[in-house]
Design an enzyme around this catalytic site. Sequence first.
Site, PDB file in Angstrom:
ATOM      1  N   PHE A  90      68.173  32.853 -68.437  1.00  0.00           N
ATOM      2  CA  PHE A  90      68.659  34.238 -68.316  1.00  0.00           C
ATOM      3  C   PHE A  90      69.482  34.693 -69.509  1.00  0.00           C
ATOM      4  O   PHE A  90      70.236  35.658 -69.400  1.00  0.00           O
ATOM      5  CB  PHE A  90      69.450  34.433 -67.024  1.00  0.00           C
ATOM      6  CG  PHE A  90      68.762  33.924 -65.797  1.00  0.00           C
ATOM      7  CD1 PHE A  90      67.508  34.397 -65.443  1.00  0.00           C
ATOM      8  CD2 PHE A  90      69.349  32.958 -64.993  1.00  0.00           C
ATOM      9  CE1 PHE A  90      66.850  33.922 -64.322  1.00  0.00           C
ATOM     10  CE2 PHE A  90      68.704  32.478 -63.866  1.00  0.00           C
ATOM     11  CZ  PHE A  90      67.453  32.968 -63.535  1.00  0.00           C
ATOM     12  N   GLY A 104      60.997  28.174 -66.875  1.00  0.00           N
ATOM     13  CA  GLY A 104      60.611  28.324 -65.480  1.00  0.00           C
ATOM     14  C   GLY A 104      59.697  29.525 -65.336  1.00  0.00           C
ATOM     15  O   GLY A 104      59.287  29.909 -64.249  1.00  0.00           O
ATOM     16  N   THR A 105      59.363  30.118 -66.496  1.00  0.00           N
ATOM     17  CA  THR A 105      58.637  31.377 -66.529  1.00  0.00           C
ATOM     18  C   THR A 105      57.128  31.196 -66.558  1.00  0.00           C
ATOM     19  O   THR A 105      56.401  32.103 -66.178  1.00  0.00           O
ATOM     20  CB  THR A 105      59.053  32.138 -67.793  1.00  0.00           C
ATOM     21  OG1 THR A 105      59.066  31.206 -68.876  1.00  0.00           O
ATOM     22  CG2 THR A 105      60.440  32.724 -67.647  1.00  0.00           C
ATOM     23  N   GLN A 108      56.975  36.662 -62.226  1.00  0.00           N
ATOM     24  CA  GLN A 108      58.051  36.904 -63.177  1.00  0.00           C
ATOM     25  C   GLN A 108      58.606  38.320 -63.029  1.00  0.00           C
ATOM     26  O   GLN A 108      59.816  38.534 -63.054  1.00  0.00           O
ATOM     27  CB  GLN A 108      57.520  36.694 -64.588  1.00  0.00           C
ATOM     28  CG  GLN A 108      58.543  36.133 -65.519  1.00  0.00           C
ATOM     29  CD  GLN A 108      57.970  35.863 -66.885  1.00  0.00           C
ATOM     30  OE1 GLN A 108      56.763  35.724 -67.053  1.00  0.00           O
ATOM     31  NE2 GLN A 108      58.826  35.800 -67.867  1.00  0.00           N
ATOM     32  N   LYS A 132      52.455  42.265 -73.905  1.00  0.00           N
ATOM     33  CA  LYS A 132      53.858  42.628 -74.057  1.00  0.00           C
ATOM     34  C   LYS A 132      54.697  41.654 -73.216  1.00  0.00           C
ATOM     35  O   LYS A 132      54.234  41.167 -72.198  1.00  0.00           O
ATOM     36  CB  LYS A 132      54.097  44.060 -73.578  1.00  0.00           C
ATOM     37  CG  LYS A 132      53.347  45.106 -74.409  1.00  0.00           C
ATOM     38  CD  LYS A 132      53.585  46.502 -73.858  1.00  0.00           C
ATOM     39  CE  LYS A 132      52.884  47.552 -74.723  1.00  0.00           C
ATOM     40  NZ  LYS A 132      53.053  48.923 -74.173  1.00  0.00           N
ATOM     41  N   GLU A 162      61.780  40.329 -68.960  1.00  0.00           N
ATOM     42  CA  GLU A 162      63.002  41.080 -68.662  1.00  0.00           C
ATOM     43  C   GLU A 162      62.787  42.481 -68.098  1.00  0.00           C
ATOM     44  O   GLU A 162      63.686  43.037 -67.466  1.00  0.00           O
ATOM     45  CB  GLU A 162      63.870  41.131 -69.928  1.00  0.00           C
ATOM     46  CG  GLU A 162      64.439  39.751 -70.216  1.00  0.00           C
ATOM     47  CD  GLU A 162      64.972  39.577 -71.626  1.00  0.00           C
ATOM     48  OE1 GLU A 162      66.191  39.613 -71.774  1.00  0.00           O
ATOM     49  OE2 GLU A 162      64.181  39.391 -72.568  1.00  0.00           O
TER      50      GLU A 162
HETATM   51 MO1  MOS Z   1      66.997  36.894 -72.639  1.00  0.00          MO
HETATM   52  S1  MOS Z   1      68.803  37.672 -71.966  1.00  0.00           S
HETATM   53  O1  MOS Z   1      66.835  37.843 -74.078  1.00  0.00           O
HETATM   54  O2  MOS Z   1      67.371  35.267 -72.963  1.00  0.00           O
END
Ligand code: MOS
Length: 739
Positions: A241, A468-469, A639, A702, A706
């Site tokens: 994160f 984990g993504t 995600q 893309k 986030e």
């Molecule tokens: Mo993410 S907050 O750009 O690791």
Amino acid sequence: MTIIGAPINRTDGWAKVSGTALYSAEHKVDGLAHAVLVTSTIASGRIKHIDTGEAGKVPGLLLVMTHENVLQLPRETKAGKVSPPIGRVLSLLQDADVHYNNQPIAVVVAESFEAAREAGARLRVEYEIYERAPAKLDFEEAKQHVHPPEKVLTQKPDTQRGDVQAGMLSGSASIDATYRTPVEHHNPIEPHATIAAWDGEQLTLYDSTQYMKGVQRTVAGTLGIDPENVTVLCPYVGGGFGCKGSVWSHVLLAAMAAKMAGRPVKLVLDRNQMFGPVGQRPVTDQRMRLAAMTDGRLTASAHDTVACTSMIEDWIEPCGLMTRMMYEVPNQETSHRLARMNLGTPTFMRAPGEASGSFALESSMDELAWELGIDPLLLRLQNYAERDPGKDLPFSSKSLRQCYALGAERFGWSRRDPAPRSMRDGDKLVGWGMATATYPTNRSKGAASATMLPDGSAVFRSSTQDLGTGTYTVMTQIAADALGVPVERVRFELGNSQLPEAPVSGGSTTVASVGPAVLAAGGALRLKLIGIAVADERSPLFGALAEDIDVRDGELFLRADPSRRDAMAAIVARHGSGAVEVEAEAEPGDASKQFSMHAFGAVFVEVHVDELLGEVRVPRVVGVYGVGKLMNQKTGHSQLMGGIVGGLGMALFEETVFDKRNGRAVNGNLAEYHVPTNADIGSIEVLTVEEVDPHVNPLGAKGIGEIGITGVAAAVANAVFHATGRRIRDLPITLDKLL
Ligand code: MOS
């Protein structure tokens, strides 16, 4: 290409659910000693003395490392000055100063974790507190003295176009409101953890990180050693994160303690130590001014951010960048200012800037829509930017209209009665809100290798990360398509700094940066195998032209006569070298100079508010995104859904509360720092629209790490206003604010 995009299961799923996936603190290292970090209990001052007498009586104690006995780090190295160390300003015990509560001030090493912890608790630390310069722990006071940051990411802190004052006056409705976002902490389930082991000059670090090469270079640069002598290993990350994108003090302290103790050392931060020395989202005050004509067209917008930073470093939350590009408006100003406080240094956290900035922008748009008496979605459409008004560039692609339309349809937006308090479900007030989501599409240079083995399996490697993504999974898919072999025959390796270089897994860039390198490596390996086959008289393809050869399921064949075929495994076996390997690099061209590149989305939220208790529940979210080519429908949707869950945390739960007397986080644990649990989450429907973007990168993908979080907090706040008639401008929206 057939595997890219397919909803295959995680290739690392089995290792994770069976517990064979090793996280940084779990690696077995011979002779391992255990370290604990000891942190300050004051926010500002200096350490007069640390009495280690009682600690010394703990059986099994190996080392108490404090500023009084620590290794002195070089101030200069071959690479240049190391002051402050590369990257972040760290607390490496080089002086006695204390700049925030929970700052590292000592490391205790012992034969067991329990002994280290006991000895750490027995340290007696004597502080000097400067009576005339009390710690700055109040944001309202700190805000009285602000300074501009040098930059906001790559952009200027302030922008201005047109005449905002005139624009504000020419509108028929206007908004002037200030929005507050609190300090938040990342809190991945896996805390920061480092095992440091020296073998002569060679240092091996098992470190939970979003940036293998960054750890290697920062540690080497700070210690004044050759990066070649530092190996970083991190096959699995239990969430990041943003806090694991930088190298923080404990990584270097572990390496320094291991050197001093003459033993490999394991240092794991406890949960409370995640609240201070490893970054946080800063508190922000964001003043929004908007004005529009009766049809909703904006005449002016201004977005002025003040955020806190630490006493030792400037880090700005880039709140205003979204506002610069989001809507068509002739007159605009944005600014960013910093207020120093005695808190840990802030850092990137879950869509830094867009998550917090979209709360202000998209809440204020909702307020303006209510003022104007027009639908909030229509207001967005009235100001839809066909090109980026801030950069004055066309978008590489933008499917936001489709996202709005599909989201509105799936959600049932047309059935919304605009009046607050007009909808009910039993004794609950019902509110519907929406907001725009967006996140920039970034790309950096990446590299990967590809190896064909004689058994017909391929190994691709890059020093990238999987937070984990789904990096393992989607890179395996890209590799399989690029090479032309079944996905089951490809293994992707990452998490080792000795592999070909990859950038930080931050800013949602991993697929965009490493993906093209994997694609290039797969293509290069395929060509190399073809070259070997056509030159080998034992091959059925001997003498054929390379361009006449195609590949499928691990076999090369002549397009004109598919009976002439040769398996990649056979080609490698005959080649006699054991394996055929290539390495490839991929770097961004000048697309970012020609296009503004962003992902966009629309998020619609239903809230139920208990009128008597003020409790907000979110039974339903619909998020629709245009993110270019999705690499894997399953992990991709997961995600985006995870991002929305993070957004609900931001909207309703997450806030670090500091004791104003001493700067300690009073809820520095997962019992009192609330994150959403399953019981907090209702239905989340994630949809993506078809979007072809030939400019962002060769995959047309893309970043999706986030964008999911962006817009959610505003959509919730807007829905809460619709339910209750109460406008909450400071996050999180807790029940006390609604009573
Ligand atoms: Mo993410 S907050 O750009 O690791």
